[in-house]
Design an enzyme around this catalytic site. Structure first.
Site, PDB file in Angstrom:
ATOM      1  N   HIS A   1       0.835  -1.199   0.000  1.00 56.58           N
ATOM      2  CA  HIS A   1       0.000   0.000   0.000  1.00 56.58           C
ATOM      3  C   HIS A   1       0.870   1.249   0.000  1.00 56.58           C
ATOM      4  CE1 HIS A   1       0.875  -0.550   4.341  1.00 56.58           C
ATOM      5  NE2 HIS A   1       0.948   0.772   4.326  1.00 56.58           N
TER       6      HIS A   1
ATOM      7  N   HIS B   1       5.544   6.403  -1.299  1.00 61.56           N
ATOM      8  CA  HIS B   1       6.190   5.174  -1.768  1.00 61.56           C
ATOM      9  C   HIS B   1       5.376   3.951  -1.365  1.00 61.56           C
ATOM     10  CE1 HIS B   1       7.521   5.511   2.435  1.00 61.56           C
ATOM     11  NE2 HIS B   1       7.616   4.191   2.396  1.00 61.56           N
TER      12      HIS B   1
END
Length: 298
Positions: free
Chosen positions: A153, A241
């Site tokens: 995620h 990220h």
């Protein structure tokens, strides 16, 4: 007989006195008094008190027996549906890091506190698993053993702590604020190294290269809810990220030492550089073992 009354001036024995009462029928204990020739009201009262004490004693014995019976009865187990409603109250929590791959909690577990994160989920592409294996193998060759993430995620909030009774209003606020946010697509392709604030874990992540502006807009929306509940907002200059793998401790220096080689694995993957694609269709909020979904507008 109606109208009959007793004269306080005369002395009557207890038996005669009782027989003069209209509609009175003598009890068994009074018959015993007559047989024994007891006279005077005082004697009868003493005997009655003794019998009452005896009857009270019997009552207390019965009460004690009932109490012991209730205590000895086994308690019925709660239905499974009720236990599932409050898992944080019935499931024991452990602080043994060896049971969690050596991971250490960022904050101490307390009953009623729920770790909460808002994020954009990533559903791996077919080739992603093969690329990840190559990255783990290359890192291991440089002495860094990484554990792949269980799921992937992109975080849009810090991990914060919610009290149980805040969950509903918190998620309702998020839903209202995200109602008019539009869907988008972002991608990531540049590897980077990250370490948590407690320096207990180091991560290999893939940094976003497109869609940065849309992610900042979402963070501003999420931050409004965080501020409303007096929780920590997101980082001021975030590096969006997707974490790929991790290891225990602060191994930032070791991982950065082989980062260039790991990046080559990504850039030379099959026919060209690998791009991790995230479809911003919905945001999710995980709090404890519950996950809430917030679809974005088409």
């Amino acid at each position: 007989m109606p109208g009959v009354f007793f004269s306080v001036l005369g002395h009557f024995d207890a038996v005669a006195d009782r027989r003069m009462l209209v509609g009175y029928s003598s009890s068994s204990e009074e018959e015993e008094e007559e047989d024994e020739g007891l006279s005077g009201v005082g004697g009868g009262r003493r005997r009655k008190c003794e019998e009452e004490e005896g009857s009270n004693g019997g009552s207390s014995v019965r009460k004690k027996a009932k109490t012991e019976d209730r205590v000895s009865r086994p308690r019925l187990p709660l239905p499974g549906c009720l236990l599932a409603m409050f898992p944080d109250d019935v499931e024991p929590q452990t602080e043994d890091s060896s049971l969690h791959g050596g991971r250490i909690r960022s904050f101490k577990h307390e009953r009623g506190n729920w770790a909460t994160l808002v994020y954009l989920p990533y559903h791996p592409q077919e080739e992603f698993s093969d690329l990840l294996e190559q990255l783990l193998s290359a890192a291991k060759a440089h002495g860094v053993v990484l554990t792949p993430q269980e799921e992937f995620h992109l975080s849009l909030s810090q991990t914060v702590v919610l009290r149980h009774h805040w969950i509903q209003p918190f998620t309702q606020s998020l839903k209202a604020d995200l109602a008019h946010c539009k869907r988008f697509v972002c991608s990531a392709g540049k590897l980077n190294v990250y370490c948590n604030a407690e320096m207990t874990r180091t991560f290999l992540g893939m940094e976003v290269c497109t869609g940065h502006a849309q992610l900042l807009d979402l963070v501003r929306v999420v931050d409004r809810t965080m501020t409303e509940f007096r929780l920590d907002t997101f980082y001021k200059d975030p590096s969006f990220h997707v974490s790929l793998a991790w290891c225990v401790g602060d191994l930032t220096a070791q991982m950065k030492g082989c980062l260039q080689e790991l990046q080559r694995v990504v850039d030379d993957y099959e026919e060209g550089p690998f791009l991790l694609r995230l479809d911003g269709i919905e945001l999710r909020c995980r709090t404890g073992n519950k996950t809430f979904r917030f679809p974005l507008e088409p």
